[in-house]
Design a protein around this motif. Structure first.
Motif, PDB file in Angstrom:
ATOM      1  N   GLY A 228       0.804  -1.212   0.000  1.00  0.00           N
ATOM      2  CA  GLY A 228       0.000   0.000   0.000  1.00  0.00           C
ATOM      3  C   GLY A 228       0.839   1.265   0.000  1.00  0.00           C
ATOM      4  O   GLY A 228       0.450   2.282  -0.571  1.00  0.00           O
ATOM      5  N   ASP A 233      -2.822   7.608  -1.313  1.00  0.00           N
ATOM      6  CA  ASP A 233      -4.256   7.310  -1.407  1.00  0.00           C
ATOM      7  C   ASP A 233      -5.088   8.508  -1.854  1.00  0.00           C
ATOM      8  O   ASP A 233      -5.994   8.375  -2.681  1.00  0.00           O
ATOM      9  CB  ASP A 233      -4.785   6.821  -0.053  1.00  0.00           C
ATOM     10  N   ASP A 234      -4.813   9.677  -1.284  1.00  0.00           N
ATOM     11  CA  ASP A 234      -5.629  10.852  -1.634  1.00  0.00           C
ATOM     12  C   ASP A 234      -5.503  11.186  -3.112  1.00  0.00           C
ATOM     13  O   ASP A 234      -6.474  11.623  -3.743  1.00  0.00           O
ATOM     14  CB  ASP A 234      -5.197  12.068  -0.802  1.00  0.00           C
ATOM     15  N   LEU A 237      -7.599   8.624  -5.077  1.00  0.00           N
ATOM     16  CA  LEU A 237      -9.037   8.903  -4.927  1.00  0.00           C
ATOM     17  C   LEU A 237      -9.441  10.137  -5.736  1.00  0.00           C
ATOM     18  O   LEU A 237     -10.489  10.148  -6.395  1.00  0.00           O
ATOM     19  CB  LEU A 237      -9.361   9.091  -3.436  1.00  0.00           C
ATOM     20  N   LEU A 250      -7.225  -2.991  -5.450  1.00  0.00           N
ATOM     21  CA  LEU A 250      -6.221  -2.809  -4.400  1.00  0.00           C
ATOM     22  C   LEU A 250      -6.229  -3.992  -3.446  1.00  0.00           C
ATOM     23  O   LEU A 250      -7.259  -4.326  -2.856  1.00  0.00           O
ATOM     24  CB  LEU A 250      -6.513  -1.509  -3.635  1.00  0.00           C
ATOM     25  N   PHE A 253      -2.472  -2.071   1.483  1.00  0.00           N
ATOM     26  CA  PHE A 253      -2.846  -0.754   1.987  1.00  0.00           C
ATOM     27  C   PHE A 253      -1.794  -0.230   2.955  1.00  0.00           C
ATOM     28  O   PHE A 253      -1.029  -1.008   3.525  1.00  0.00           O
ATOM     29  CB  PHE A 253      -4.218  -0.862   2.680  1.00  0.00           C
ATOM     30  N   HIS A 254      -1.791   1.099   3.140  1.00  0.00           N
ATOM     31  CA  HIS A 254      -0.845   1.698   4.103  1.00  0.00           C
ATOM     32  C   HIS A 254      -1.029   1.079   5.476  1.00  0.00           C
ATOM     33  O   HIS A 254      -0.056   0.780   6.163  1.00  0.00           O
ATOM     34  CB  HIS A 254      -1.061   3.213   4.193  1.00  0.00           C
ATOM     35  N   LEU A 258      -7.447  -2.591   6.408  1.00  0.00           N
ATOM     36  CA  LEU A 258      -7.854  -1.256   5.967  1.00  0.00           C
ATOM     37  C   LEU A 258      -8.884  -0.707   6.964  1.00  0.00           C
ATOM     38  O   LEU A 258      -9.891  -1.355   7.237  1.00  0.00           O
ATOM     39  CB  LEU A 258      -8.487  -1.362   4.575  1.00  0.00           C
ATOM     40  N   HIS A 262     -12.182   4.122   5.960  1.00  0.00           N
ATOM     41  CA  HIS A 262     -11.448   4.560   4.762  1.00  0.00           C
ATOM     42  C   HIS A 262     -12.379   4.677   3.561  1.00  0.00           C
ATOM     43  O   HIS A 262     -13.259   3.833   3.360  1.00  0.00           O
ATOM     44  CB  HIS A 262     -10.317   3.571   4.448  1.00  0.00           C
ATOM     45  N   TYR A 264     -11.881   4.066   0.528  1.00  0.00           N
ATOM     46  CA  TYR A 264     -11.803   2.976  -0.460  1.00  0.00           C
ATOM     47  C   TYR A 264     -12.967   1.996  -0.325  1.00  0.00           C
ATOM     48  O   TYR A 264     -13.447   1.453  -1.305  1.00  0.00           O
ATOM     49  CB  TYR A 264     -10.503   2.183  -0.276  1.00  0.00           C
TER      50      TYR A 264
END
Ligand code: NAP
Ligand code: GLV
Length: 312
Positions: A228, A233-234, A237, A250, A253-254, A258, A262, A264
Motif C-alpha cells: 500500500g 491514497d488521496d 481517490l 487494491l 494498503f498503508h 484497511l 477509509h 476505499y
C-alpha cells in the motif's frame, strides 16, 4: 541444527511441520514470548521486536513472504544478519490470475453490466479488445515477470519498468530507471492498466503520487498487489473521482486491515481484497526454504538474499 519459526498466526504449526519434514536432522520449534532456546536459523513473517532480542545467535532469517520490509523495519534486527526471501513458490501464477481477473472485469465492463442487471436493463455497451489495453508492469522481478509474460502471451501490448535490470522478456518492452529520468514518464504514458509489483523501499514509498498517476492516460486503471505504501491514497481517490482514472483494484494498503472508515471501502470504482493476491503456499515454499537453509548452512551460494542497501 536448530530452527525457530516465528509466525504471528495460526499457520505457525503448519510451517513448523513442513520445515521439519524437509530437514529431518534439525530441531524445529515455534517461538513464543519466553522461548529462550537459541536457534541457528529463523523462518517467519513479521517477527515482533522482542524476537531478535531473544535470538541473538541467529545465522540467517528466512522470510516466508516475497516482500521483506516487515523484517527490515524491525527496530532490533541485527545489522549484519543475512535475510533470505522466498521466491515465487507458486505466487507468480496467483498474481497472474488476480491481474487477469481484474483486467477482464474492466475490459468486459462487468461492473456496468452488474449495475444494469440490478436495474433490469438490457443494453449492449461498446466492446474493446486486448490490443487496446496496454499493460504496464512496474517491477519486473520474479512475480512481475510471471505477469508480464502471461499478458504478452495472451496478446496484450506489454511493457515493464525496472530499477536496474536491462533483461526483458519476449514481447515485453522494458523501461528502466537506470536508463534515464524520462523512462518513468514514458512508461506511465504508454500504460492503460498499471500493475504495481515492486517492493516497498525508501525509493518506492509514495512513488505513485498525484503527479505520477496523472501521467497515466485518461481512463486508465491501477492494480496494486505490491504494498500500500507505494500509492498516495488521496491522489488516487482524487483522480478516480475526477474521471481521470477509471478503476483501481487494491490488495494492499498503508494500514492493514484497511480502517473501516477509509473511503476505499465504499468507492464505486475500487475493488478491494485483503492482502490475498498471492498467498505463500506452505508446502512448496517450505521445500524451497529448507533447500536455502541447507545451502547457507554449508556456505554454498543461495538465491533470494536481500540487499540491505537497496531494501529488497
Ligand atoms: P523482486 O523479484 O525483488 O522484484 C522486484 C522488482 O521491482 C525488480 O524488477 C526491481 O528492479 C523492481 N524495483 C525495485 N525497486 C524499484 C524502483 N525504485 N523503481 C523501479 N523498480 C524497482 O520481488 P518479487 O518477488 O517479484 O515481489 C515483488 C513484491 O510483491 C514484493 O516485494 C511484495 O511487496 C509484493 N508481494 C505481494 C503479495 C500480495 O499478496 N499482495 C504477495 C507476494 C509479494 P530490478 O530488477 O532492477 O532489481
Ligand atoms: C506477501 O505480501 C509477500 O510479500 O509474500
Amino acid at each position: 541444527m536448530r530452527i525457530v519459526i516465528v509466525y504471528g498466526s495460526d499457520k505457525a504449526q503448519a510451517w513448523r511441520d513442513a520445515i521439519a519434514a524437509h530437514l529431518r536432522d534439525a530441531q524445529v520449534d515455534i517461538w513464543h514470548p519466553g522461548f529462550t532456546q537459541q536457534a541457528d536459523y529463523a523462518v517467519g513473517w513479521t517477527p515482533p521486536p522482542q524476537f531478535f532480542i531473544d535470538q541473538p545467535r541467529l545465522r540467517a532469517f528466512f522470510s516466508t513472504g516475497a516482500g521483506v520490509e516487515h523484517v527490515l523495519n524491525n527496530p532490533n534486527l541485527p545489522a549484519d544478519l543475512p535475510i533470505v526471501r522466498v521466491e515465487d513458490a507458486g505466487m507468480g501464477e496467483q498474481m497472474v490470475d488476480y491481474c487477469r481477473f481484474e483486467v477482464l472485469r474492466w475490459m468486459q465492463r462487468r461492473d456496468e453490466y452488474a449495475a444494469q442487471q440490478a436495474a433490469g436493463i438490457w443494453k449492449p455497451l461498446s466492446a474493446s479488445f486486448r490490443d487496446e489495453w496496454p499493460i504496464g508492469v512496474f517491477g519486473l522481478g520474479v512475480l512481475g515477470r510471471h505477469v508480464a509474460k502471461a499478458f504478452a502471451s495472451d496478446g496484450y501490448p506489454v511493457h515493464a519498468f525496472s530499477r536496474s535490470s536491462t533483461a526483458s522478456e519476449p514481447g515485453v518492452r522494458l523501461f528502466c530507471e537506470a536508463n534515464g529520468s524520462d523512462q518513468f514518464e514514458a512508461f506511465m504514458r504508454a500504460t492503460r492498466v498499471l500493475m504495481i509489483l515492486a517492493p516497498l523501499t525508501a525509493a518506492t514509498y509514495n512513488k505513485f503520487d498525484r503527479k505520477a498517476l496523472q501521467m497515466l492516460p485518461r481512463g486508465a486503471c491501477v492494480i496494486n498487489v505490491a504494498r500500500g505504501g507505494l500509492i498516495v491514497d488521496d491522489a488516487l481517490l482524487e483522480l478516480l473521482d475526477n474521471g481521470h482514472l477509471n478503476g483501481a483494484a487494491l490488495d494492499v494498503f498503508h494500514h492493514e486491515p484497511l480502517p473501516r472508515q477509509h473511503r476505499y471501502w465504499n468507492h464505486p470504482k475500487v475493488h478491494i481484497t485483503p492482502h490475498t493476491a498471492a498467498v505463500t503456499p506452505i508446502r512448496p515454499a517450505a521445500k524451497q526454504i529448507a533447500e536455502k537453509i541447507r545451502q547457507v548452512a554449508s556456505n554454498q551460494p543461495t538465491t533470494g538474499l536481500v540487499e540491505r542497501r537497496r531494501g529488497y
